[in-house]
Design a protein around this motif. Sequence first.
Motif, mmCIF file in Angstrom:
data_model
loop_
_atom_site.group_PDB
_atom_site.id
_atom_site.type_symbol
_atom_site.label_atom_id
_atom_site.label_comp_id
_atom_site.label_asym_id
_atom_site.label_seq_id
_atom_site.Cartn_x
_atom_site.Cartn_y
_atom_site.Cartn_z
ATOM 1 N N ILE A 1 -3.354 2.047 9.278
ATOM 2 C CA ILE A 1 -2.795 0.836 8.377
ATOM 3 C C ILE A 1 -3.566 -0.377 9.157
ATOM 4 N N ALA B 1 -1.215 5.301 10.783
ATOM 5 C CA ALA B 1 0.062 5.328 9.724
ATOM 6 C C ALA B 1 1.230 6.247 10.368
ATOM 7 N N GLN C 1 0.795 -1.311 0.031
ATOM 8 C CA GLN C 1 0.056 -0.125 -0.076
ATOM 9 C C GLN C 1 0.770 1.357 0.045
ATOM 10 N N TRP D 1 3.934 0.771 2.099
ATOM 11 C CA TRP D 1 3.613 -0.300 3.340
ATOM 12 C C TRP D 1 3.946 -1.527 2.660
ATOM 13 N N ASP E 1 0.470 5.366 1.382
ATOM 14 C CA ASP E 1 -0.336 6.094 2.214
ATOM 15 C C ASP E 1 -0.505 7.552 1.429
ATOM 16 N N TYR F 1 -4.840 -0.042 3.537
ATOM 17 C CA TYR F 1 -4.841 1.466 3.955
ATOM 18 C C TYR F 1 -6.077 2.262 3.888
#
Length: 1022
Positions: free
Chosen positions: A456, A469, A413, A421, A415, A449
């Motif tokens: 998260i 996050a 992911q 991530w 953000d 996310y």
Amino acid sequence: MNPNGLLKFRKLYFSIYLLMFLVNCLTLYAQKYPHKIFTIKDGLSAMQCTSVFQDSRGFLWITTKNGLNRFDGKTFKKFYTVDGLADNTKFSSIVELPSGEICFLNSKFLVFYDNTSFKKIPLPKEVETYQYGTSLFFNSRQKQLICITNKDNSNEPNKVYLFDLSSRKFKRLIFDEISKGCSFSPQYFDSKNSVYYGVGVSFNNISEDIYKLDNHLRYEKFIDSFPGELGSFNYSNDNQQVIRYRNQAGTVEFAIKEGVSGFKKWLTLDKKEDLLVLNATKSDQLVANKNRVYYIPKNSKELNLLNDGFVAGLYSVKSKDEKLIWMPTEKGLLQFTNNGIRHFDEKDAEYVWSVTEDNQRNIWMLSYEAPIKVFNGKTVRVENGHSKLFPFIGSSKNIHTIADANRFYYSAQKDKRGTLWLPNSASQLAYQNNKFNRIKEYGAYFNFYDSEHDYIFQGSALGIGIYPALTPENELFLKGGEDLLLYSNYMYIYKDRKKRYWLGGWGGMNRFETFEDIFKKKSKEYSQAKKNIPFKGFMTMFEDVDGTLWVGTVDGLYYYVESKDSWEKVMSSQIKKFVPIIGQVSDDKLIVGVDEGLMILDRHKLKANKPALLKLYNYHNGFEGLEPGQSGLFKDSNGRLWITSGSVLSVIEPKKLDLENNALVPYIEKVNKTPVSFFQKEPLVLQENEVHLEVGANGFNRPMESQYSIKVDGSSWSAWQKSSEYFVSALTNGIHQIQVRAKTEGILEEHLVPVEMKVDIQAPFYESPNFSLYLGIACAILFTWFLYSFFKARYEKRKLAEKERTINYLQIQTLQAQLNPHFLFNALSSLQYLILKNETVLANKSLTKLASLMRGYLESSVVANNPRIRKNEISLRHKIELLNSYLELESIQHQEKFDYKIEYAEDLPLDSIKFPPLIIQPFVENAIKHGLVHKKDKGHLRIKFEHIEEELVCTIDDDGIGRVAAAEIKRRSEHSYKSYGTHLVYERVKLLNESDYEITIQTIDKPQGTTVIIKIQQKYEN
């Protein structure tokens, strides 16, 4: 492990991985276009292909260094000299005549092929044996074949021979000089415009410039070429020709002619002899140079490497819709597909499980047990910066080595700050500002996310971690078995438009209605244990523009019915297993990953339970991935779809995706093992009423196996089958129409175009389908007459037999009537003797015995009066009683003359053994009257009964004077006793044997006495 040891351990592994990074941090080739190389493994007759041609039926014809091939998109049919070719290696280009015949030069022959046989016409003697490069063209206006021949490594002007299809004769075509001392050497004939293209050749055989000769016989120079450099023509069809030449400056250039436009400069070779594109073309092109094949998109000057290590020329052929391009190479037939799908080789992106995009629009490819790869749009680089975070001791006190660094899982992911991530089996990794950090020290199997709350969600083995996050340390952990349903590995998280959170995976889901409910740990469980889902668990979810929530499961595709809180399965007959991917290529079209490949579905028809499959992509038609990966769909900022799989990483441009489904074109290859001509118009005459069809289909859109169906006359279409053979039986004489259709996945039946042919059945009458009916009726009549005759004869025979049995019965009764008085007379004689001797007591006793004996005779007579012969029988017990009574009377009359004994086994079934009466007693009487009474001393009579192998055996043995002495006494004595009993018995036995009995009588004369053996076969009535 102590801290110092751990530090050394980490330094050692970091050094090793740094070395690996330096070795692997090389620029790699980027995306690959879908293409396939057909080789001898696929059925091609040889690897070295020399030309390719597609006819009007859709067949590809490929000439090779070992035979001719016909390809229908699935199967190669090979032809060699044993099939009628003149040579397996020497071929010209191939043309198709208006009749449908395929025509080409083969060694010293002009060859025509109509799918039944190769018809060869010898080339003129002036024409030398075929040399490589000979070209064949068809002049549709003049109905002529044009053969342009040239010698290898020679600048002599090419020769042209014309073959007239009407007269079937050759003639040489002579060209005027271009100018004095300059001859015209033709190389190509444009049949659409009736124009020859070629080069000028001077008197000393030096080529000069490139010309065309129009239909008015006027020469026009349109390219100034380098003196002495022979230009060469390549062409795919009348819509495109390419000339390779060296210009006045000595540079190699390529000019192209597309359609009706003239030639224009297209390609050139630089000083390193690498290709450069000078001008874009109107259609996609394949070109080859320095053992490499390149793809040039239409309206583009970009060269894309398609394949390396292939020897090929500029020659290629496009399909009619220009979606496919074929190129003959030294390593097989290359087929290129431009359908909006590309892929990365496994060496560039090994076993990718997750894809994401950073703020610079670089694509990050995370693999399981392979380094991170980053694609910048042109090249791929290896990223190993995260390896410095390994090894480490995880939260469960496990040591995670450097080998764990490259074990990435699902759904990376990004953000809102651009932080990536990256889910790793050992920890949650974050990448920001060119730096990697280890966020959590337990495995991340799935990331989600939540941009609304900047949180998260991290799926793991024991549950799901939820944290901000920015402050990951503020974590809420939902534990499996307590806060979530119990299952190992939580690998799916989804948030729908109603802001509900679905947390779980293969074991089921917990649905939280709001973000706040997550922290209250308040959810509804969906699982098989709760009996509220009809499948095992969730693999992926997708909500379309109308708010329909689609779910991919381990056993098919479902959608959620909000009003009923239930799940409806769709396409149950086509999608039966894993659905790891769901997305969309447009608002009304879903893309669904299944075992067979990628399905493009019309979502409106899908919910309406109508045929919804628009197209299926797999390795047969452009999607190279095998088994799409779990949660393996990622949409980047350019709208491209990235699809992971068990083999390669693919990228799809939805707007370029080819969703047109070209229907297969069926054909009838053989009828009753005989090939069908390409131009079979009239009904095919058959001398039998059974038709064996061998069919096929042309087409290169075959994601699944082809299926076939036939229809005869006005009948219904047969059921679809994968076999390409059909048997049609019981056709009546006359003309019948047979239709064949073919399909593959995604093509609706109403879009299918059948092929038809007519057969004229002229079978002999005995092969007519009604012949069996007529024969059956005739056989039934004959059989009825046979049965009538048989039963009539049987009845008459039975009636005659009944008459004979009645006659025999009356004869037997007559003899029996003669026997009974005979025995009574003898008994009364004995009684008279006692009365005369005044022995009252003995006479009285004898009278009682006589009464008993007479009663027995009367009972025998009653039994004998039954007209059924088998009923005229007495039991052995009854017979022994009669014999005892008779022998007692005789012993009274002949005192001191003999004694007697009747023997039988104790287990002998006296009541069950039955036989006709008055068979045994006459022989007992003879033994007494003729044998024992004439003996001077006392005699002995023994009667023995035995049951041996279904036979009653009666042995009558006496030690009297014997038959010879008795006959002498009888001769000398006029008034001696005359016995008729045994004579009557023999007559009686003869008649009984004619009435289904088996009785034998054997008389044995002994030195002293006589033995009579009587055998009666035992038979039992049903």
